[in-house]
Motif scaffolding. Sequence first.
Motif, PDB file in Angstrom:
ATOM      1  N   CYS A 104      41.897  37.698  50.977  1.00 33.17           N
ATOM      2  CA  CYS A 104      43.255  37.202  50.719  1.00 33.17           C
ATOM      3  C   CYS A 104      43.571  37.332  49.235  1.00 33.17           C
ATOM      4  O   CYS A 104      42.683  37.530  48.404  1.00 33.17           O
ATOM      5  N   ASP A 105      44.849  37.214  48.919  1.00 30.42           N
ATOM      6  CA  ASP A 105      45.291  37.277  47.533  1.00 30.42           C
ATOM      7  C   ASP A 105      44.785  36.057  46.765  1.00 30.42           C
ATOM      8  O   ASP A 105      44.857  34.924  47.250  1.00 30.42           O
ATOM      9  N   ARG A 106      44.275  36.297  45.559  1.00 25.76           N
ATOM     10  CA  ARG A 106      43.687  35.217  44.766  1.00 25.76           C
ATOM     11  C   ARG A 106      44.694  34.106  44.477  1.00 25.76           C
ATOM     12  O   ARG A 106      44.367  32.920  44.573  1.00 25.76           O
ATOM     13  N   MET A 107      45.926  34.451  44.119  1.00 28.24           N
ATOM     14  CA  MET A 107      46.916  33.429  43.787  1.00 28.24           C
ATOM     15  C   MET A 107      47.300  32.626  45.026  1.00 28.24           C
ATOM     16  O   MET A 107      47.514  31.408  44.932  1.00 28.24           O
ATOM     17  N   ASP A 108      47.378  33.275  46.188  1.00 26.64           N
ATOM     18  CA  ASP A 108      47.662  32.538  47.419  1.00 26.64           C
ATOM     19  C   ASP A 108      46.550  31.529  47.694  1.00 26.64           C
ATOM     20  O   ASP A 108      46.812  30.401  48.136  1.00 26.64           O
ATOM     21  N   TRP A 109      45.322  31.934  47.441  1.00 27.59           N
ATOM     22  CA  TRP A 109      44.180  31.035  47.647  1.00 27.59           C
ATOM     23  C   TRP A 109      44.247  29.846  46.698  1.00 27.59           C
ATOM     24  O   TRP A 109      44.055  28.698  47.111  1.00 27.59           O
ATOM     25  N   LEU A 110      44.549  30.089  45.437  1.00 27.99           N
ATOM     26  CA  LEU A 110      44.593  29.008  44.453  1.00 27.99           C
ATOM     27  C   LEU A 110      45.709  28.013  44.739  1.00 27.99           C
ATOM     28  O   LEU A 110      45.628  26.847  44.344  1.00 27.99           O
ATOM     29  N   ARG A 111      46.753  28.469  45.422  1.00 23.10           N
ATOM     30  CA  ARG A 111      47.870  27.568  45.754  1.00 23.10           C
ATOM     31  C   ARG A 111      47.676  26.852  47.089  1.00 23.10           C
ATOM     32  O   ARG A 111      48.454  25.965  47.433  1.00 23.10           O
ATOM     33  N   SER A 112      46.651  27.210  47.838  1.00 21.09           N
ATOM     34  CA  SER A 112      46.482  26.682  49.197  1.00 21.09           C
ATOM     35  C   SER A 112      45.887  25.282  49.210  1.00 21.09           C
ATOM     36  O   SER A 112      45.186  24.869  48.278  1.00 21.09           O
ATOM     37  N   ASP A 113      46.173  24.550  50.291  1.00 24.24           N
ATOM     38  CA  ASP A 113      45.571  23.231  50.473  1.00 24.24           C
ATOM     39  C   ASP A 113      44.058  23.355  50.652  1.00 24.24           C
ATOM     40  O   ASP A 113      43.315  22.461  50.237  1.00 24.24           O
ATOM     41  N   CYS A 114      43.614  24.440  51.285  1.00 26.29           N
ATOM     42  CA  CYS A 114      42.177  24.655  51.473  1.00 26.29           C
ATOM     43  C   CYS A 114      41.452  24.658  50.134  1.00 26.29           C
ATOM     44  O   CYS A 114      40.397  24.024  49.975  1.00 26.29           O
ATOM     45  N   PHE A 115      42.005  25.374  49.166  1.00 21.91           N
ATOM     46  CA  PHE A 115      41.380  25.447  47.849  1.00 21.91           C
ATOM     47  C   PHE A 115      41.373  24.080  47.178  1.00 21.91           C
ATOM     48  O   PHE A 115      40.340  23.632  46.669  1.00 21.91           O
ATOM     49  N   HIS A 116      42.530  23.417  47.161  1.00 24.73           N
ATOM     50  CA  HIS A 116      42.623  22.145  46.432  1.00 24.73           C
ATOM     51  C   HIS A 116      41.718  21.076  47.029  1.00 24.73           C
ATOM     52  O   HIS A 116      41.076  20.312  46.286  1.00 24.73           O
ATOM     53  N   GLU A 117      41.624  21.004  48.347  1.00 25.06           N
ATOM     54  CA  GLU A 117      40.754  20.005  48.964  1.00 25.06           C
ATOM     55  C   GLU A 117      39.285  20.322  48.698  1.00 25.06           C
ATOM     56  O   GLU A 117      38.485  19.416  48.437  1.00 25.06           O
ATOM     57  N   ALA A 118      38.908  21.605  48.780  1.00 20.93           N
ATOM     58  CA  ALA A 118      37.521  21.987  48.505  1.00 20.93           C
ATOM     59  C   ALA A 118      37.144  21.660  47.064  1.00 20.93           C
ATOM     60  O   ALA A 118      36.039  21.194  46.789  1.00 20.93           O
ATOM     61  N   TYR A 119      38.074  21.887  46.158  1.00 20.14           N
ATOM     62  CA  TYR A 119      37.804  21.610  44.747  1.00 20.14           C
ATOM     63  C   TYR A 119      37.700  20.104  44.503  1.00 20.14           C
ATOM     64  O   TYR A 119      36.797  19.636  43.783  1.00 20.14           O
ATOM     65  N   GLU A 120      38.611  19.336  45.105  1.00 18.27           N
ATOM     66  CA  GLU A 120      38.601  17.886  44.883  1.00 18.27           C
ATOM     67  C   GLU A 120      37.370  17.223  45.492  1.00 18.27           C
ATOM     68  O   GLU A 120      36.810  16.288  44.920  1.00 18.27           O
ATOM     69  N   ILE A 121      36.940  17.684  46.679  1.00 17.28           N
ATOM     70  CA  ILE A 121      35.834  17.030  47.375  1.00 17.28           C
ATOM     71  C   ILE A 121      34.478  17.534  46.892  1.00 17.28           C
ATOM     72  O   ILE A 121      33.562  16.751  46.629  1.00 17.28           O
ATOM     73  N   TYR A 122      34.344  18.874  46.745  1.00 17.58           N
ATOM     74  CA  TYR A 122      33.038  19.459  46.441  1.00 17.58           C
ATOM     75  C   TYR A 122      32.956  20.111  45.064  1.00 17.58           C
ATOM     76  O   TYR A 122      31.876  20.493  44.627  1.00 17.58           O
ATOM     77  N   GLY A 123      34.101  20.289  44.414  1.00 15.36           N
ATOM     78  CA  GLY A 123      34.088  20.949  43.123  1.00 15.36           C
ATOM     79  C   GLY A 123      33.954  22.455  43.209  1.00 15.36           C
ATOM     80  O   GLY A 123      33.679  23.125  42.211  1.00 15.36           O
ATOM     81  N   THR A 124      34.147  23.030  44.399  1.00 12.40           N
ATOM     82  CA  THR A 124      33.980  24.470  44.577  1.00 12.40           C
ATOM     83  C   THR A 124      35.292  25.217  44.355  1.00 12.40           C
ATOM     84  O   THR A 124      36.368  24.746  44.731  1.00 12.40           O
ATOM     85  N   THR A 125      35.187  26.390  43.752  1.00 17.07           N
ATOM     86  CA  THR A 125      36.342  27.252  43.540  1.00 17.07           C
ATOM     87  C   THR A 125      36.152  28.624  44.181  1.00 17.07           C
ATOM     88  O   THR A 125      37.112  29.379  44.327  1.00 17.07           O
ATOM     89  N   ARG A 126      34.906  28.957  44.531  1.00 19.03           N
ATOM     90  CA  ARG A 126      34.590  30.245  45.154  1.00 19.03           C
ATOM     91  C   ARG A 126      33.918  29.995  46.500  1.00 19.03           C
ATOM     92  O   ARG A 126      33.087  29.095  46.626  1.00 19.03           O
ATOM     93  N   GLN A 127      34.260  30.817  47.498  1.00 17.96           N
ATOM     94  CA  GLN A 127      33.663  30.642  48.824  1.00 17.96           C
ATOM     95  C   GLN A 127      33.330  31.996  49.442  1.00 17.96           C
ATOM     96  O   GLN A 127      33.980  33.003  49.146  1.00 17.96           O
ATOM     97  N   MET A 128      32.314  31.987  50.300  1.00 24.64           N
ATOM     98  CA  MET A 128      31.921  33.198  51.016  1.00 24.64           C
ATOM     99  C   MET A 128      31.524  32.815  52.437  1.00 24.64           C
ATOM    100  O   MET A 128      30.912  31.764  52.667  1.00 24.64           O
TER     101      MET A 128
END
Length: 273
Positions: A104-128
Amino acid sequence: MADLSQRDYERMLDIAVAVLESRTPESMWHLVGQEILEVLHATTTIFVDLRWRERTGHTEGWAPEWVGRTPLAELVVRRMEQQHPLFCYTASGQRRPATVDEVCDRMDWLRSDCFHEAYEIYGTTRQMALPLPATGDVIRGFIMGRPGRNFTGRETSLAARLQPLLRSVDIHVREMRRLAGADEGHGEPTDPATKARELGITPRELTVLNVLAQGLTAAAIARRLGISVRTVHAHLNGLYRKLETHDRLSTVLLAEDLGLTLPPAQGAHPRSP
């Protein structure tokens, strides 16, 4: 595909040994998850089993331990509702390990709820994602995460090399759960693993023995368990030695008498001579 170091292969061997030495199916994915954390330099690793169309799912194991204190089942279902890019990627039938940035597009990912929740809960910014084989609309596999730098081509190559091993682990875990009486609707649970320990039979040998009791040939056992025919024969020779038998039929009959196999009603196929 990137070259892998000797240490990478040693890590893969560590995963196999950790699983084959474990006697409880409940702990196997946790052991694998812990190893994957180190192998792929992740900070979170979650194993998921999802029904994409039904928007239901659950986690079977995870690492590190602190992740287990978060409401994973709720989070996984919410990720499906949010159309997580890696879930969509795997649901489309893709099986190659891939990062979020690849699908997916990087900017779309950074704006997504999936990204923000993962960052807030686990501190993760990259996923595989590291998918496992599944049928229909089922998604099975690992989702790894970490902060900072993205997963490298070398790491995705290593994940691809791990897939056949993890497929075998998946089969092994399911067989061990079946042997432990984990399936519903079969009455009182059986415990052939306890008797196997008394006789020095390993969990892997016990798995081979129970598939053998279903009347499968060595080649069919190999296909079922995702191992080579040569490995099947090695396990059979170990069983003959420990049970003091000399052929398939006498081994299965003795195993049934000793309580090493599930009752016939629980087997997938009738036994043939």
